[in-house]
Design an enzyme around this catalytic site. Sequence first.
Site, PDB file in Angstrom:
ATOM      1  N   TYR A 156      10.500 -24.029  58.444  1.00 41.55           N
ATOM      2  CA  TYR A 156      10.569 -22.568  58.339  1.00 41.55           C
ATOM      3  C   TYR A 156      11.441 -22.150  57.147  1.00 41.55           C
ATOM      4  O   TYR A 156      11.030 -21.313  56.329  1.00 41.55           O
ATOM      5  CB  TYR A 156      11.118 -21.998  59.643  1.00 41.55           C
ATOM      6  CG  TYR A 156      11.088 -20.496  59.740  1.00 41.55           C
ATOM      7  CD1 TYR A 156       9.899 -19.825  60.007  1.00 41.55           C
ATOM      8  CD2 TYR A 156      12.246 -19.739  59.588  1.00 41.55           C
ATOM      9  CE1 TYR A 156       9.868 -18.444  60.115  1.00 41.55           C
ATOM     10  CE2 TYR A 156      12.227 -18.363  59.702  1.00 41.55           C
ATOM     11  CZ  TYR A 156      11.038 -17.709  59.961  1.00 41.55           C
ATOM     12  OH  TYR A 156      11.012 -16.340  60.063  1.00 41.55           O
ATOM     13  N   LYS A 160      10.237 -20.077  53.790  1.00 33.95           N
ATOM     14  CA  LYS A 160      10.732 -18.743  53.418  1.00 33.95           C
ATOM     15  C   LYS A 160      11.402 -18.766  52.042  1.00 33.95           C
ATOM     16  O   LYS A 160      11.306 -17.796  51.281  1.00 33.95           O
ATOM     17  CB  LYS A 160      11.685 -18.218  54.492  1.00 33.95           C
ATOM     18  CG  LYS A 160      10.979 -17.916  55.826  1.00 33.95           C
ATOM     19  CD  LYS A 160       9.819 -16.938  55.689  1.00 33.95           C
ATOM     20  CE  LYS A 160       9.211 -16.550  57.024  1.00 33.95           C
ATOM     21  NZ  LYS A 160       8.087 -15.613  56.894  1.00 33.95           N
TER      22      LYS A 160
HETATM   23  P1  NAP Z   1       5.403 -12.684  66.017  1.00 34.28           P
HETATM   24  O1  NAP Z   1       5.995 -11.761  67.005  1.00 34.28           O
HETATM   25  O2  NAP Z   1       5.162 -14.096  66.391  1.00 34.28           O
HETATM   26  O3  NAP Z   1       4.068 -12.043  65.410  1.00 34.28           O
HETATM   27  C1  NAP Z   1       3.426 -12.700  64.359  1.00 34.28           C
HETATM   28  C2  NAP Z   1       2.038 -12.159  64.148  1.00 34.28           C
HETATM   29  O4  NAP Z   1       1.409 -12.959  63.124  1.00 34.28           O
HETATM   30  C3  NAP Z   1       1.192 -12.294  65.403  1.00 34.28           C
HETATM   31  O5  NAP Z   1       0.328 -11.197  65.533  1.00 34.28           O
HETATM   32  C4  NAP Z   1       0.404 -13.576  65.132  1.00 34.28           C
HETATM   33  O6  NAP Z   1      -0.840 -13.640  65.796  1.00 34.28           O
HETATM   34  C5  NAP Z   1       0.196 -13.487  63.642  1.00 34.28           C
HETATM   35  N1  NAP Z   1      -0.106 -14.827  63.127  1.00 34.28           N
HETATM   36  C6  NAP Z   1       0.642 -15.931  63.242  1.00 34.28           C
HETATM   37  N2  NAP Z   1      -0.010 -16.987  62.753  1.00 34.28           N
HETATM   38  C7  NAP Z   1      -1.212 -16.532  62.313  1.00 34.28           C
HETATM   39  C8  NAP Z   1      -2.343 -17.135  61.731  1.00 34.28           C
HETATM   40  N3  NAP Z   1      -2.403 -18.455  61.493  1.00 34.28           N
HETATM   41  N4  NAP Z   1      -3.403 -16.369  61.408  1.00 34.28           N
HETATM   42  C9  NAP Z   1      -3.388 -15.045  61.665  1.00 34.28           C
HETATM   43  N5  NAP Z   1      -2.353 -14.409  62.223  1.00 34.28           N
HETATM   44  C10 NAP Z   1      -1.275 -15.144  62.556  1.00 34.28           C
HETATM   45  O7  NAP Z   1       6.354 -12.753  64.725  1.00 34.28           O
HETATM   46  P2  NAP Z   1       7.374 -11.671  64.119  1.00 34.28           P
HETATM   47  O8  NAP Z   1       8.710 -11.986  64.680  1.00 34.28           O
HETATM   48  O9  NAP Z   1       6.848 -10.308  64.195  1.00 34.28           O
HETATM   49  O10 NAP Z   1       7.383 -12.200  62.631  1.00 34.28           O
HETATM   50  C11 NAP Z   1       6.684 -11.545  61.586  1.00 34.28           C
HETATM   51  C12 NAP Z   1       7.236 -12.059  60.261  1.00 34.28           C
HETATM   52  O11 NAP Z   1       8.638 -11.809  60.221  1.00 34.28           O
HETATM   53  C13 NAP Z   1       7.068 -13.581  60.102  1.00 34.28           C
HETATM   54  O12 NAP Z   1       6.725 -13.884  58.779  1.00 34.28           O
HETATM   55  C14 NAP Z   1       8.452 -14.104  60.423  1.00 34.28           C
HETATM   56  O13 NAP Z   1       8.705 -15.339  59.815  1.00 34.28           O
HETATM   57  C15 NAP Z   1       9.324 -12.993  59.895  1.00 34.28           C
HETATM   58  N6  NAP Z   1      10.670 -12.939  60.493  1.00 34.28           N
HETATM   59  C16 NAP Z   1      10.831 -12.813  61.851  1.00 34.28           C
HETATM   60  C17 NAP Z   1      12.118 -12.793  62.367  1.00 34.28           C
HETATM   61  C18 NAP Z   1      12.364 -12.671  63.841  1.00 34.28           C
HETATM   62  O14 NAP Z   1      13.499 -12.938  64.269  1.00 34.28           O
HETATM   63  N7  NAP Z   1      11.412 -12.258  64.652  1.00 34.28           N
HETATM   64  C19 NAP Z   1      13.235 -12.871  61.504  1.00 34.28           C
HETATM   65  C20 NAP Z   1      13.019 -12.990  60.145  1.00 34.28           C
HETATM   66  C21 NAP Z   1      11.737 -13.010  59.655  1.00 34.28           C
HETATM   67  P3  NAP Z   1      -0.994 -14.524  67.156  1.00 34.28           P
HETATM   68  O15 NAP Z   1       0.123 -14.119  68.070  1.00 34.28           O
HETATM   69  O16 NAP Z   1      -2.323 -14.134  67.629  1.00 34.28           O
HETATM   70  O17 NAP Z   1      -0.868 -15.945  66.702  1.00 34.28           O
END
Ligand code: NAP
Length: 251
Positions: A156, A160
Site C-alpha cells: 500500500y 501511494k
Molecule cells: P473503500 O471504502 O474500500 O471504497 C473503495 C471503493 O473503490 C469501493 O467502492 C470499491 O468497490 C472500489 N474499488 C476497489 N477496488 C476496485 C477495483 N478493482 N475495481 C473497481 N472498483 C474498485 O475505500 P476508501 O476508504 O473510501 O478509500 C478510497 C481511496 O482513499 C483509496 O484510494 C484509499 O487508498 C484512499 N485512502 C483511504 C483512507 C482510509 O483510511 N479510508 C486513508 C487514506 C487514503 P468494491 O467495494 O465493490 O470493491
Amino acid sequence: MTASNTLAGHGEFAGKTVLITGAGKGIGHATARVMAARGARVIAASRTQRDLDMLAEEIGCETLCVDLADPHATRKMAEAAQPVDLLVNNAGIVQLQPFLDTTVEAFDTTMAVNVRAAMIVAQVSARSMIERGVAGAIVNVSSISAAIGLPLHASYCASKAALDGLTRVMAVELGAHGIRANAVNPVVTLTPMAEKAWSDPSKARPMLARIPLNRFVQPEEVARTIAYLLGADSAMITGASLAVDGGFLAG
Ligand code: NAP
C-alpha cells in the site's frame, strides 16, 4: 449507464462532467454526492453494481461497472466515460501483510488498482481533454502512506508513493494544456477500508495519538478537499500532495 443527475445544471460545477472511480463506497461515494450537489454531471465507476445502483438512485448519476485490476476493462471504461472535464482517481485497495511475508500477488494487485488504473484512466481522460481544448483537473486519492512507512502496509505505501510520483509527472506534462493534477493524502478516514485496517482499538489508539486534531477524518471532509482541487479556487495549484490529516505529517 443509468439516469442523469437531476441536480446538474446549478452550482459551482454546472456544465462539467466528472468521472469518479471507486464511487461505490467511502471517499468516492462522498465525492460523488458533493460533486452532484454542486451541479456536476457525475459518472460513477466501481466494482459492485449494487453500490452503483444505490448511488444512482440517490444522486441520479450515470454508472460504469468495472474491475480496475484489469487494464483492458479499465481502458474500455475510461473511453466509455468520455468526454469528461474532471477526473477523480479514487479507487484503492489495501492488503495487510508483514513486509517479510508480502506476496507478489498482493503487491501486483495493489499496484494494478492503486497506480496502473489511475494512469490508464488519466491518460484516456487527458487525451480527450487535450483534443477538446478543455482545461480540466485531475485528483488522485493518495494517502499519508505515500510519505511514511506504516507496519503491514508495504504494498500500500509503495503504491501511494508511486501515485504521488505519477501525479507530479502528470502535472509537469499536462500543465502546458492547462490541465491540473493533484493528490489528496488523507490520514485514517472512516470508511469500509479503514474498518479493515484500523478497527482494532490497540492499533487505532496510537494512530489517533499522533494526530494533533485528535480524530480520524470523515469521508465528506476528504470529498470537499477533492472538490476544492477540482474547482476554480485552486486554479494555480498543480502537482501538489495535499494532506488531509489533522496535522499528522506535521508531527
Ligand atoms: P473503500 O471504502 O474500500 O471504497 C473503495 C471503493 O473503490 C469501493 O467502492 C470499491 O468497490 C472500489 N474499488 C476497489 N477496488 C476496485 C477495483 N478493482 N475495481 C473497481 N472498483 C474498485 O475505500 P476508501 O476508504 O473510501 O478509500 C478510497 C481511496 O482513499 C483509496 O484510494 C484509499 O487508498 C484512499 N485512502 C483511504 C483512507 C482510509 O483510511 N479510508 C486513508 C487514506 C487514503 P468494491 O467495494 O465493490 O470493491
